[in-house]
Write a protein that holds these residues in place. Structure first.
Motif, mmCIF file in Angstrom:
data_model
loop_
_atom_site.group_PDB
_atom_site.id
_atom_site.type_symbol
_atom_site.label_atom_id
_atom_site.label_comp_id
_atom_site.label_asym_id
_atom_site.label_seq_id
_atom_site.Cartn_x
_atom_site.Cartn_y
_atom_site.Cartn_z
ATOM 1 N N LYS A 18 0.830 -1.145 0.111
ATOM 2 C CA LYS A 18 -0.113 0.023 0.064
ATOM 3 C C LYS A 18 0.887 1.116 -0.128
ATOM 4 C CE LYS A 18 -3.977 -1.875 2.385
ATOM 5 N NZ LYS A 18 -4.690 -1.964 3.772
ATOM 6 N N ILE A 19 1.982 1.139 0.820
ATOM 7 C CA ILE A 19 3.156 2.467 0.904
ATOM 8 C C ILE A 19 3.475 2.477 -0.455
ATOM 9 C CG2 ILE A 19 4.866 3.201 1.846
ATOM 10 C CD1 ILE A 19 4.279 1.916 4.580
ATOM 11 N N ASP A 20 3.845 1.457 -1.072
ATOM 12 C CA ASP A 20 4.683 1.597 -2.290
ATOM 13 C C ASP A 20 3.710 2.160 -3.469
ATOM 14 O OD1 ASP A 20 7.150 0.464 -1.440
ATOM 15 O OD2 ASP A 20 6.490 -1.605 -2.120
ATOM 16 N N VAL A 21 2.538 1.847 -3.311
ATOM 17 C CA VAL A 21 1.647 2.365 -4.338
ATOM 18 C C VAL A 21 1.442 4.014 -3.993
ATOM 19 C CG1 VAL A 21 -0.863 2.584 -4.948
ATOM 20 C CG2 VAL A 21 0.240 0.255 -4.718
ATOM 21 N N ILE A 22 1.229 4.341 -2.616
ATOM 22 C CA ILE A 22 0.996 5.837 -2.548
ATOM 23 C C ILE A 22 2.463 6.718 -2.961
ATOM 24 C CG2 ILE A 22 1.143 7.344 -0.620
ATOM 25 C CD1 ILE A 22 -0.818 5.259 0.674
ATOM 26 N N LYS A 25 2.605 6.774 -6.802
ATOM 27 C CA LYS A 25 1.526 7.801 -7.113
ATOM 28 C C LYS A 25 2.150 9.454 -6.942
ATOM 29 C CE LYS A 25 -2.830 10.012 -5.287
ATOM 30 N NZ LYS A 25 -3.606 9.930 -4.311
ATOM 31 N N TYR A 26 3.009 9.515 -6.064
ATOM 32 C CA TYR A 26 3.655 10.836 -5.979
ATOM 33 C C TYR A 26 5.200 10.885 -6.636
ATOM 34 C CZ TYR A 26 -0.128 12.205 -3.026
ATOM 35 O OH TYR A 26 -1.473 12.377 -2.635
ATOM 36 N N ASP A 27 5.443 9.906 -7.471
ATOM 37 C CA ASP A 27 6.770 9.715 -8.195
ATOM 38 C C ASP A 27 7.797 9.553 -7.387
ATOM 39 O OD1 ASP A 27 5.522 9.503 -10.544
ATOM 40 O OD2 ASP A 27 5.260 11.837 -10.733
ATOM 41 N N PHE A 28 7.706 9.053 -5.881
ATOM 42 C CA PHE A 28 8.815 9.088 -5.087
ATOM 43 C C PHE A 28 9.544 10.276 -4.937
ATOM 44 C CE2 PHE A 28 7.878 4.906 -6.522
ATOM 45 C CZ PHE A 28 8.190 4.032 -5.316
ATOM 46 N N ASN A 29 8.643 11.384 -5.019
ATOM 47 C CA ASN A 29 9.218 12.804 -4.898
ATOM 48 C C ASN A 29 9.198 13.525 -3.387
ATOM 49 O OD1 ASN A 29 9.574 15.652 -4.990
ATOM 50 N ND2 ASN A 29 8.149 15.953 -6.778
ATOM 51 N N ILE A 36 2.103 12.297 0.857
ATOM 52 C CA ILE A 36 2.689 11.042 1.184
ATOM 53 C C ILE A 36 2.263 10.602 2.496
ATOM 54 C CG2 ILE A 36 4.405 9.381 1.384
ATOM 55 C CD1 ILE A 36 5.766 10.913 -1.145
ATOM 56 N N LEU A 37 2.681 11.328 3.519
ATOM 57 C CA LEU A 37 2.388 10.953 5.090
ATOM 58 C C LEU A 37 1.016 11.045 5.142
ATOM 59 C CD1 LEU A 37 5.512 12.764 6.769
ATOM 60 C CD2 LEU A 37 5.240 10.311 6.302
ATOM 61 N N LEU A 38 0.261 11.794 5.036
ATOM 62 C CA LEU A 38 -1.120 12.086 5.070
ATOM 63 C C LEU A 38 -2.065 10.791 4.577
ATOM 64 C CD1 LEU A 38 -1.589 15.684 4.495
ATOM 65 C CD2 LEU A 38 -2.111 14.621 6.654
ATOM 66 N N GLU A 39 -1.526 10.341 3.511
ATOM 67 C CA GLU A 39 -2.153 9.082 2.690
ATOM 68 C C GLU A 39 -1.799 8.027 3.304
ATOM 69 O OE1 GLU A 39 -2.978 7.933 -1.646
ATOM 70 O OE2 GLU A 39 -2.494 9.727 -1.568
ATOM 71 N N LYS A 52 8.697 2.181 12.268
ATOM 72 C CA LYS A 52 9.048 1.432 10.998
ATOM 73 C C LYS A 52 8.630 1.985 9.745
ATOM 74 C CE LYS A 52 8.154 -2.555 13.803
ATOM 75 N NZ LYS A 52 7.307 -3.855 14.123
ATOM 76 N N VAL A 53 7.169 2.505 9.599
ATOM 77 C CA VAL A 53 6.693 3.060 8.475
ATOM 78 C C VAL A 53 7.654 4.167 7.899
ATOM 79 C CG1 VAL A 53 4.549 4.425 7.470
ATOM 80 C CG2 VAL A 53 4.415 2.161 8.581
ATOM 81 N N ALA A 54 7.935 5.209 8.984
ATOM 82 C CA ALA A 54 8.807 6.210 8.826
ATOM 83 C C ALA A 54 9.877 5.924 8.123
ATOM 84 C CB ALA A 54 8.998 7.145 10.055
ATOM 85 N N TYR A 55 10.828 4.908 8.709
ATOM 86 C CA TYR A 55 11.932 4.557 8.297
ATOM 87 C C TYR A 55 11.956 3.961 6.921
ATOM 88 C CZ TYR A 55 14.889 5.546 12.120
ATOM 89 O OH TYR A 55 15.325 6.290 13.242
ATOM 90 N N TYR A 56 10.799 3.377 6.456
ATOM 91 C CA TYR A 56 10.528 2.666 5.223
ATOM 92 C C TYR A 56 10.342 3.699 4.190
ATOM 93 C CZ TYR A 56 8.663 0.002 1.338
ATOM 94 O OH TYR A 56 8.484 -0.693 0.212
ATOM 95 N N ILE A 57 9.542 4.942 4.454
ATOM 96 C CA ILE A 57 9.315 5.932 3.552
ATOM 97 C C ILE A 57 10.739 6.693 3.577
ATOM 98 C CG2 ILE A 57 8.153 8.131 3.359
ATOM 99 C CD1 ILE A 57 5.838 6.887 4.829
ATOM 100 N N GLY A 58 11.344 6.885 4.490
ATOM 101 C CA GLY A 58 12.794 7.721 4.309
ATOM 102 C C GLY A 58 13.749 7.009 3.452
#
Length: 150
Positions: A18-22, A25-29, A36-39, A52-58
């Protein structure tokens, strides 16, 4: 083993997808971090951004976790701790206060038998004060699971 691999092992595969899709969607920008965080927050049980989620996104955006935490702590709409299934957000704007927000807030506290920031015994509801979310025409306004009520 690199950091991304370790985080991937810890994160639930379904959430990671799900995070990867989000992110895609924002082109990893990284400049779209707030969006991204809100979604992402809406996709996490408890509606919050875990470490864990914060580190994955980072790792995915190639930015430091400290930047993510700066954004989370700055914006009231983002949370680092799990929330109830149905957060009840009470607007704290002047317009809502002038139109009886305090009385509404007191009634909600009595009905739910909780105070600000607490969660009901069943984990379903929490009361939160939030900055104006633009529903002045419905003042006093509350937002429950993203839906605004006057």
């Amino acid at each position: 083993m690199d950091t991304l691999k370790r985080v991937e092992e810890i994160l639930d595969n379904q959430l990671m997808k799900k995070i990867d899709v989000i992110l895609a969607k924002y082109d990893f920008n990284p400049s779209k971090l707030l969006e991204i965080l809100l979604e992402v927050q809406t996709q996490v049980e408890g509606q919050y951004i875990s470490k864990k989620v914060a580190y994955y996104i980072g790792e995915a955006l190639k930015i430091k976790a400290s930047r993510i935490y700066d954004v989370i702590t700055f914006f009231a709409a983002l949370h680092m701790e799990p929330r109830a299934k149905y957060p009840i957000e009470v607007c704290e704007s002047i317009v809502c206060k002038a139109n009886g927000r305090d009385g509404l807030f007191d009634q909600l506290k009595n009905i739910l038998e909780i105070d600000l920031g607490q969660v009901t015994y069943d984990g379903r509801f929490t009361l939160e004060e939030v900055p104006c979310f633009g529903a002045c025409d419905k003042a006093p306004a509350v937002r429950i699971n993203g839906m605004v009520y006057g």
